[in-house]
Design an enzyme around this catalytic site. Structure first.
Site, mmCIF file in Angstrom:
data_model
loop_
_atom_site.group_PDB
_atom_site.id
_atom_site.type_symbol
_atom_site.label_atom_id
_atom_site.label_comp_id
_atom_site.label_asym_id
_atom_site.label_seq_id
_atom_site.Cartn_x
_atom_site.Cartn_y
_atom_site.Cartn_z
ATOM 1 N N GLU A 18 11.617 76.412 -3.749
ATOM 2 C CA GLU A 18 12.152 77.420 -4.746
ATOM 3 C C GLU A 18 13.686 77.312 -4.619
ATOM 4 O OE1 GLU A 18 11.138 80.810 -2.198
ATOM 5 O OE2 GLU A 18 8.922 80.573 -2.582
ATOM 6 N N ASP A 75 6.417 70.675 13.361
ATOM 7 C CA ASP A 75 5.644 70.551 14.599
ATOM 8 C C ASP A 75 4.202 70.707 14.511
ATOM 9 O OD1 ASP A 75 6.301 69.944 17.660
ATOM 10 O OD2 ASP A 75 5.191 71.831 17.715
HETATM 11 C C1 NOJ Z 1 4.948 68.444 19.635
HETATM 12 C C2 NOJ Z 1 6.399 68.100 20.078
HETATM 13 O O1 NOJ Z 1 6.829 66.870 19.462
HETATM 14 C C3 NOJ Z 1 6.321 68.288 21.547
HETATM 15 O O2 NOJ Z 1 7.439 67.901 22.142
HETATM 16 C C4 NOJ Z 1 5.922 69.682 21.760
HETATM 17 O O3 NOJ Z 1 5.510 69.860 23.228
HETATM 18 C C5 NOJ Z 1 4.491 70.139 21.222
HETATM 19 N N1 NOJ Z 1 4.259 69.833 19.870
HETATM 20 C C6 NOJ Z 1 4.133 71.392 21.419
HETATM 21 O O4 NOJ Z 1 4.964 72.241 20.258
#
Ligand code: NOJ
Length: 533
Positions: free
Chosen positions: A249, A192
């Site tokens: 790893e 993310d």
């Molecule tokens: C990107 C994710 O795809 C989204 O759904 C989320 O709200 C934000 N990052 C924050 O983690």
């Protein structure tokens, strides 16, 4: 070429996929119960959006315990079972990991904010005097905390404080989280907002730019600011390589790292390193495609320029943050089939969002009724304006329950109410009915997954765009050793005849298309064909 550069990915938003216990919320056992469907569809990898313990203010992207499962999704045992059952069906499992931030309810943050001198005081990004950095969704990035009489930085929502990766303990802890899940057998991670993780060590202010109200590819974030010091920092590219070492790893098949990163191609390809960084990065430009041969021709050339072999681009039309992109073609199923064929034949990892295989459209949930937090930032936008935008201000619309059939709650749940309402298009778009119709969109995806699996040239061959003399046709070849395929895709609604100069050995797949005895290829409107030549 390794599996991570070949296999298709199916994204599951667990809350919305299948509810096994009738509480109106999808869960892990629900996913297990649908693995046979996924297997039968031929999807080779599942990426599951976060299911970890979380206050769910951002539906799992605000984690408060990285080592546990949120009760509404099940238990750790269910998760173990899910990995076992997926692997038994030769489906790989990719978890979503949020390294950039935690929930503000995470014990680390509760400790960090309690004073300026606790053991975790430096685990988040604290300042007496904030910089001018904005978050990536626009509004301010720094938030006041009275306990410390200081500000903390959050790249996304205010309740998602960013971790301080300059602190080696933080980095090690996060890498250990990854190690834990890798040792549990997970096949990789979707990372993310990976490009937000490291911020400028000197806390320099970002430049003001009067021309950037709206975010662009080159300058994400918008709101009159170039995120020069808060996005895509050089140390982030190094972090990609460090994380790759962690993934490497582990014994057995290599583990996949796919980064959610954004910026120009020149910038984000740096996350791949010289094959020693992330394996894949999401390329979000196709989310906002134009339905034309010209658009895709250009994309293929662009991707070949920036991500030449041995790199592999990704092609993604929809995800949990954007409007379902079938909206761009007004829900037209014939066009959707051609898009799927285009996606699967391009040199890429195709990523399909749950429901995309049946042509689910975006739900109709007004901003005022949103469960998503994002609309809180945009409550000044009138609904009719929001409806005209190409982006989702209320991400609920792309997260409505999976439409399995026309029974109660689209077969998603036995509950009286589901966490989000079922979309209105369920009668026209659901799995059960499309399974009965060999001409359905679902069958196109099913066939394409098989075609890809059976042909090395599609999985890993080179790609070459060719001209046919008709601008409405997207034509290219895919070649691996002595296998060569010719792909012709008609983006117009009219029938097109194309004389073939090559000898056709076999028609591998035809969508409203045929080859005549006189070596002519007839493509009906929105038809396409895959030929072995
Ligand atoms: C990107 C994710 O795809 C989204 O759904 C989320 O709200 C934000 N990052 C924050 O983690």
């Amino acid at each position: 070429m390794s599996w991570y550069h070949k296999k298709s990915i199916y994204q599951i938003f667990p809350r919305s996929f299948y509810d096994s216990n009738g509480d109106g919320i999808g869960d892990l056992i629900g996913i297990i119960q649908k693995l046979d469907y996924i297997k039968d569809m031929g999807f080779e990898t599942i990426w599951i959006s976060p299911f970890y313990t979380s206050p769910q203010k951002d539906f799992g992207y605000d984690i408060s315990d990285y080592y546990n499962v949120s009760p509404e999704y099940g238990t750790l045992r269910d998760l173990e079972q899910l990995i076992i059952e997926a692997h038994a069906r030769e489906i790989r499992v990719v978890f979503d990991i949020v390294m950039n931030h935690t929930s503000d309810q995470h014990p680390w943050f509760l400790e960090s904010k309690s004073s300026r001198d606790n053991p975790k005081a430096d685990w988040y990004i604290w300042r007496d005097k904030p910089t001018n950095w904005k978050s990536i969704i626009g509004p301010k990035g720094w938030h006041y905390c009275k306990e410390r009489n200081q500000y903390y930085f959050a790249s996304f929502f205010p309740f998602q404080p960013d971790l301080n990766f300059w602190n080696p303990e933080v980095k090690k802890t996060m890498f250990d989280v990854c190690r834990f899940w890798l040792s549990e057998g997970v096949d990789g991670f979707r990372l993310d907002i990976f490009n937000c993780i490291i911020k400028d060590k000197e806390f320099r202010d970002n430049p003001f730019d009067p021309f950037h109200l709206v975010p662009t590819k080159e300058h994400p974030g918008g709101f009159f600011q170039i995120r020069k010091y808060s996005l895509n920092q050089p140390e982030n590219f190094v972090l990609a390589k460090e994380l790759r070492k962690v993934a490497d790893e582990f014994n057995g098949p290599p583990r996949l790292l796919v980064g959610e990163v954004f910026g120009s191609h020149k910038t984000i390809r740096k996350y791949l390193g010289e094959q020693d960084g992330l394996h894949l990065v999401f390329l979000f430009d196709i989310l906002f495609y134009k339905f034309s041969a010209k658009f895709f021709r250009k994309k293929i050339l662009e991707y070949e320029h920036y991500y030449p072999l041995p790199h592999v681009p990704t092609v993604v039309f929809s995800n949990h943050d954007q409007l379902r992109s079938i909206g761009i073609i007004n829900g037209n199923m014939e066009k959707a089939k051609l898009l799927a064929l285009t996606q699967y034949m391009m040199r890429c990892i195709p990523i399909v969002y749950y429901g995309e295989e049946i042509g689910m459209t975006s739900g109709d949930i007004p901003l005022k009724e949103a469960r998503d937090y994002l609309p809180k930032f945009f409550n000044w936008v009138p609904q009719f304006v929001a409806d005209l935008l190409p982006v989702a201000l209320n991400r609920d619309v792309s997260r409505t329950p999976m439409q399995w059939n026309t029974n109660k709650n689209a077969g998603f749940s036995a509950a009286d109410t589901t966490w989000l309402p079922v979309n209105k298009d369920v009668e026209d778009r659901n799995v059960a009915e499309q399974l009965l119709d060999k001409d359905s969109l679902l069958y196109v995806y099913r066939a394409l997954n098989r075609l890809r699996r059976d042909h090395e040239s599609i999985q890993s061959g080179t790609i070459e765009v060719i001209q046919t003399g008709n601008d409405n046709i997207l034509a290219f070849t895919r070649t691996f050793e002595d296998e060569k395929l010719l792909i012709l895709l008609n983006f117009s609604k009219s029938k097109i005849k194309n004389t073939l100069t090559e000898t056709v050995k076999e028609v591998l797949y035809a969508l409203k298309a045929e080859v005549t005895d006189s070596s002519e290829c007839i493509l009906q409107g929105y038809g396409g064909i895959v030929l072995k030549i």
